[in-house]
Design a protein around this motif. Structure first.
Motif, short mmCIF file in Angstrom:
data_model
loop_
_atom_site.label_atom_id
_atom_site.label_comp_id
_atom_site.label_asym_id
_atom_site.label_seq_id
_atom_site.Cartn_x
_atom_site.Cartn_y
_atom_site.Cartn_z
N ARG A 175 0.74 -1.14 0.06
CA ARG A 175 -0.15 -0.10 -0.12
C ARG A 175 0.86 1.11 -0.03
O ARG A 175 0.50 2.30 -0.53
CB ARG A 175 -0.91 -0.02 1.29
N GLU A 176 2.01 1.13 0.67
CA GLU A 176 2.74 2.16 0.76
C GLU A 176 4.21 1.68 0.33
O GLU A 176 4.71 0.47 0.49
CB GLU A 176 2.77 2.79 2.45
N THR A 177 5.03 2.73 -0.19
CA THR A 177 6.35 2.37 -0.71
C THR A 177 7.39 2.15 0.34
O THR A 177 7.21 2.55 1.41
CB THR A 177 6.93 3.16 -1.65
N MET A 232 -8.15 1.91 -0.86
CA MET A 232 -8.61 3.24 -0.53
C MET A 232 -7.57 3.93 -0.06
O MET A 232 -7.36 5.14 -0.13
CB MET A 232 -10.08 3.26 0.27
N ASP A 233 -6.55 3.25 0.72
CA ASP A 233 -5.79 3.67 1.52
C ASP A 233 -4.55 4.65 0.75
O ASP A 233 -4.48 5.81 1.01
CB ASP A 233 -4.92 2.62 2.23
N ALA A 234 -4.32 4.24 -0.27
CA ALA A 234 -3.29 4.72 -1.02
C ALA A 234 -3.85 6.23 -2.04
O ALA A 234 -3.25 6.90 -2.12
CB ALA A 234 -2.76 3.76 -2.34
N ILE A 290 -6.21 7.79 -0.41
CA ILE A 290 -6.62 8.87 0.26
C ILE A 290 -5.17 9.48 0.83
O ILE A 290 -5.05 10.72 1.08
CB ILE A 290 -7.16 8.21 1.57
N HIS A 291 -4.07 8.68 0.75
CA HIS A 291 -2.86 9.28 1.10
C HIS A 291 -2.21 10.46 0.21
O HIS A 291 -1.74 11.51 0.65
CB HIS A 291 -1.74 8.13 1.10
N PHE A 292 -2.96 10.19 -0.92
CA PHE A 292 -2.52 11.54 -2.05
C PHE A 292 -3.72 12.09 -2.22
O PHE A 292 -3.54 13.67 -2.37
CB PHE A 292 -2.16 10.77 -3.45
N GLY A 307 -8.60 5.89 10.56
CA GLY A 307 -8.71 7.27 9.88
C GLY A 307 -7.25 7.72 9.15
O GLY A 307 -6.40 7.24 9.28
N HIS A 308 -7.63 9.14 8.77
CA HIS A 308 -6.52 9.86 8.21
C HIS A 308 -6.38 11.16 8.78
O HIS A 308 -7.54 11.83 9.05
CB HIS A 308 -6.44 9.85 6.61
N SER A 309 -5.37 11.69 8.99
CA SER A 309 -5.30 13.09 9.45
C SER A 309 -4.63 13.93 8.03
O SER A 309 -3.46 13.35 7.53
CB SER A 309 -4.13 13.06 10.66
N ASN A 367 6.42 5.04 11.78
CA ASN A 367 5.02 4.59 11.29
C ASN A 367 4.23 5.82 10.79
O ASN A 367 3.13 6.20 11.79
CB ASN A 367 4.37 3.61 12.25
N GLN A 368 4.63 6.44 9.96
CA GLN A 368 3.96 7.68 9.25
C GLN A 368 3.82 8.75 10.56
O GLN A 368 4.97 9.43 10.98
CB GLN A 368 2.49 7.53 8.88
N ARG A 369 2.96 8.96 11.35
CA ARG A 369 2.62 10.16 12.14
C ARG A 369 2.98 9.54 13.55
O ARG A 369 2.85 10.16 14.66
CB ARG A 369 1.35 10.63 12.21
#
Ligand SMILES: [Zn+2]
Length: 486
Positions: free
Chosen positions: A93-95, A224-226, A228-230, A272-274, A314-316
């Motif tokens: 999902r993420e590189t 959906m994740d990828a 929404i990241h963009f 969720g996403h921030s 881990n991202q945030r």
């Protein structure tokens, strides 16, 4: 109708959030989800696991335990004994640039067969012990107790350590995992490991068509994740696309009402996403800059004796490991606190969890079992300023949560999820952590932290009036077992 005769189908749509789901279902963009939502119970604020990363969350959902018990600390963590960074490759999902081969092996095999604690059991294992069959479609977390042959197509055999193209893993008795294991013999698999939403839905429809739905089916849509990241958290197109597939699934019955009559349908998100800011300098927290006075391990080589710190982003959220025994955690915490974009900072010391922040003054210490009781019936000893975790503490020692849902149990769990001397940091909303080569997300969205933006996800339950004891992922396993077995 006796509940035991109704198969449960749990559809996990990654990165599904309450607001976009509500808008999509209210504006005709997601008729199937609208039907399920209007004919069932809707819980908009299910509390996810921490860190808010899919492998930790899915492990919590399937084992009914937080990371202190299931031992999957995040997508990226450091194994103290083996002195190696474990990266699950972000499930494509993420590189990642840490070596596709190692991460694929970590994700597909080691997570389930080595890392996940044997002290906990999954829904699949508990059901199998009672002789009840279950299915996993498209999930990287799948541990069960049926030996399953996974097949590595020759094209991708370079991605794993299984040279002969076939290996055995422990899964539920029905296991569908993209190219590696599919239910339909001639089914076309469009992606490397996990299938896309169409593939996932076809595998589920195959079970329904063959009249082969077991008591419990867990089915993940990882598309959906990828996006929404963009595109940001309000992207509705992803929901519409997956809804079309769910419509086709419901259309297999004489009516959608009949689909609900025959089965229990649940739809849940994972995290969720921030939303993230647009300016690099302002919104990307470069941890190597803040900690520039220390020797930080490089991710592409073995950790060396002279390395003082290891950073696992881990991202945030980030795990900061302090390998140098002469370096106190407090010294590193003081450096971190100088950055006002760093929100909650937490570490373990003498049996207690210590909390401070780059955003707020003061400190807080807590440990389980004490005179304070939170809204989930968990008791704690608390000392210091509750505002650091946005706690609401009443005069009669009742604790409820604001911006950080189930903060005490979730922070405690991440700090006890694996061995080692480490500090946890969370980025404030809008910001994202960066270390060496880790992907960051500008002008889009990201997750990982304890904040409610990433922690609250929706749950729809249709075809049963039952609900989980508390609206939390950690309560889902007990809930599902109750529906199947009672
Ligand atoms: Zn993500």
């Amino acid at each position: 109708m006796n509940q035991t005769t109704k198969p449960i189908i749990l559809l996990n749509i990654d990165s599904l959030m309450p607001e976009p789901l509500e808008i999509a279902t209210q504006t005709g963009r997601a008729p199937a989800l609208q039907f399920l939502k209007e004919n069932g119970n809707y819980i908009p604020n299910m509390v996810s696991s921490f860190p808010t990363m899919s492998v930790t969350i899915d492990s919590t959902l399937l084992t009914g335990a937080y990371a202190d018990k299931h031992h999957i600390p995040g997508l990226n963590w450091f194994d103290y004994r083996k002195k190696e960074i474990v990266n699950y490759g972000t499930g494509f999902r993420e590189t990642t640039r840490q070596g596709v081969r190692r991460t694929t092996h970590n994700m597909l095999y080691r997570l389930n067969n080595e890392h996940m604690s044997t002290e906990v059991s999954t829904i699949y294992e508990d059901l199998a012990k009672r002789g009840i069959v279950s299915a996993s479609i498209n999930s990287f977390v799948y541990r069960g107790n049926t030996p399953q042959k996974l097949h590595v197509p020759r094209l991708f055999s370079a991605l794993t350590y299984f040279e002969n193209g076939e290996w055995t893993t422990q899964g539920p008795s029905i296991l569908s995992l993209g190219h590696f294991s599919k239910l339909r013999k001639w089914g076309f698999t469009p992606q490397i490991a996990a299938g896309n939403y169409k593939f996932t839905a076809r595998e589920l429809r195959f079970l329904i068509r063959k009249n082969n739905l077991p008591a419990f089916t867990f089915c993940i849509f990882q598309d959906m994740d990828a996006r929404i990241h963009f595109r940001g958290r309000m992207d509705l197109k992803g929901i519409s696309k997956i809804d079309k597939e769910i419509q086709k699934i419901l259309n297999m019955y004489s009516s959608w009402e009949e689909a609900v009559e025959q089965n229990v349908w649940m739809v849940i998100g994972d995290n969720g996403h921030s939303p993230t800011g647009t300016r690099y300098k302002e919104f990307i927290i470069d941890l190597r800059k803040i900690l520039k006075n220390y020797r930080i391990a490089r991710i592409e080589r073995q950790v060396k004796n002279k390395d003082q710190l290891v950073l696992c982003v881990n991202q945030r959220m980030t795990y900061i490991y302090v390998l140098d025994k002469n370096l106190s955690l407090k010294t590193i915490v003081d450096d971190l606190k100088t950055d006002t974009r760093i929100d909650i900072i937490a570490w373990k010391e003498e049996d207690a969890v210590h909390v401070t922040s780059g955003l707020r003054e003061g400190s807080l210490r807590f440990r389980p079992n004490g005179q304070y009781m939170d809204v989930y019936n968990q008791t704690w000893e608390l000392d210091g300023e509750g505002k650091l975790l946005n706690l609401d503490v009443t005069d009669d020692n009742k604790v409820s949560f604001g911006d950080y849902p189930d903060a005490l149990a979730r922070l405690h769990s991440a700090l006890h999820s694996h061995e080692g001397r480490f500090i946890i940091v969370n980025a404030k909303p809008g910001c994202d952590f960066k270390a060496q080569l880790t992907p960051f997300h500008l002008s889009g969205a990201a997750h990982g932290s304890l904040h409610k933006q990433e922690s609250f996800v929706p749950l729809i339950i249709t075809g049963s009036d039952e609900k989980p004891t508390y609206p939390r992922f950690v309560d889902m396993k007990e809930f599902i077992l109750r529906l199947v077995v009672d």
